[in-house]
Design an enzyme around this catalytic site. Structure first.
Site, PDB file in Angstrom:
ATOM      1  N   VAL A 196       0.818  -1.215   0.000  1.00 40.52           N
ATOM      2  CA  VAL A 196       0.000   0.000   0.000  1.00 40.52           C
ATOM      3  C   VAL A 196       0.853   1.267   0.000  1.00 40.52           C
ATOM      4  O   VAL A 196       0.458   2.285  -0.577  1.00 40.52           O
ATOM      5  CB  VAL A 196      -0.967  -0.002   1.216  1.00 40.52           C
ATOM      6  CG1 VAL A 196      -0.206   0.086   2.524  1.00 40.52           C
ATOM      7  CG2 VAL A 196      -1.998   1.110   1.085  1.00 40.52           C
ATOM      8  N   LYS A 197       2.027   1.217   0.602  1.00 35.10           N
ATOM      9  CA  LYS A 197       2.868   2.426   0.655  1.00 35.10           C
ATOM     10  C   LYS A 197       3.376   2.825  -0.725  1.00 35.10           C
ATOM     11  O   LYS A 197       3.686   3.999  -0.961  1.00 35.10           O
ATOM     12  CB  LYS A 197       4.037   2.228   1.610  1.00 35.10           C
ATOM     13  CG  LYS A 197       5.020   1.140   1.195  1.00 35.10           C
ATOM     14  CD  LYS A 197       6.128   0.961   2.209  1.00 35.10           C
ATOM     15  CE  LYS A 197       7.095  -0.138   1.782  1.00 35.10           C
ATOM     16  NZ  LYS A 197       8.157  -0.349   2.790  1.00 35.10           N
TER      17      LYS A 197
END
Length: 256
Positions: A128-129
């Site tokens: 997700v980052k």
């Protein structure tokens, strides 16, 4: 103004043919090593060649940077590249298309296969980052992402793809010694062809800094992404290949 089709390297002044090159020789750093570096540069077409940097790299190795003129020209009309042939979508657009047309979550399985333990690339795309300000595929609410991590065997990858009903399999390969990335990719493609019929196989995508994007067909995969690829590009391609193109093809078949 028409574009120049033939160009020459630029160093200090336009068209001077100056290039910079770095390499390592398996010799300790001394005057003889520097002479060997210049000899190699000359054999590669640098004339004259200047040694601008040399430093010891551990026991018995020296790293060099040389600078010099070459006479080679580049014919831009003969350059072959893989152009992006799909629109670059936002996360919102990707989610909307998947939800409206696929009507279920798009399943993606990713891994580093073989002995490759470098997960930075696959994590940048999947986690997700993300990378460079872009969220990874885990951020897309209509994508179901399974990240298997590093050193995954090809049979394990095939089994995971089957278990997760993967629409797409993403593989990252950084280790390139003895063309390991090419051997691993061919092995993976062959395993999926053997394990699943043509209509049931997931989209096979590989990425890494040393891949030639023109080799997708030769390696048996659907797409190759090189250095600098972003999660948004991958997500957009998934929608293009699995939803837009496939549904357009199906409509044409039904109409016929």
């Amino acid at each position: 103004m028409s574009e120049n089709r033939v160009v020459r390297p630029y160093g200090d002044t336009t068209g001077d043919g100056m290039v910079q090159m770095s390499f390592t020789l398996p010799v300790p750093h001394d005057k003889r090593a520097e002479g060997a570096a210049l000899q190699l540069a000359a054999k590669m077409g640098m004339d004259p060649a200047m040694l601008v940097h040399a430093t010891q790299m551990g026991d018995g190795f020296t790293f060099f940077v040389v600078y010099g003129r070459v006479n080679h020209l580049v014919d831009l009309s003969a350059v072959q590249v893989v152009e992006r042939d799909f629109p670059l979508l936002s996360a919102k657009e990707v989610n909307a298309l998947v939800k409206a047309r696929l009507r279920r979550k798009l399943s993606v399985v990713g891994a580093c296969i073989g002995t490759d333990a470098h997960t930075v690339g696959i994590d940048a795309i999947l986690n997700v980052k993300g990378i460079a300000g872009e969220k990874g595929l885990e951020y897309y609410r209509e994508l179901k992402v399974t990240n298997l991590g590093a050193q995954v065997s090809v049979p394990e990858l095939v089994e995971a793809a089957r278990a997760e009903k993967a629409d797409a399999v993403l593989v990252s390969q950084v280790v390139t010694q003895r063309d390991a990335h090419l051997h691993n990719t061919r092995e993976m493609a062959a395993a999926f062809r053997e394990a699943m019929p043509a209509g049931m196989r997931p989209l096979l995508i590989v990425g890494g800094p040393r891949f030639d994007e023109l080799m997708a067909g030769e390696l048996g995969v659907d797409r190759i992404f090189g250095r600098g690829t972003t999660p948004r590009e991958v997500a957009s391609y998934l929608v293009h290949a699995l939803i837009t193109t496939k549904m357009t093809t199906n409509r044409k078949v039904k109409a016929a």
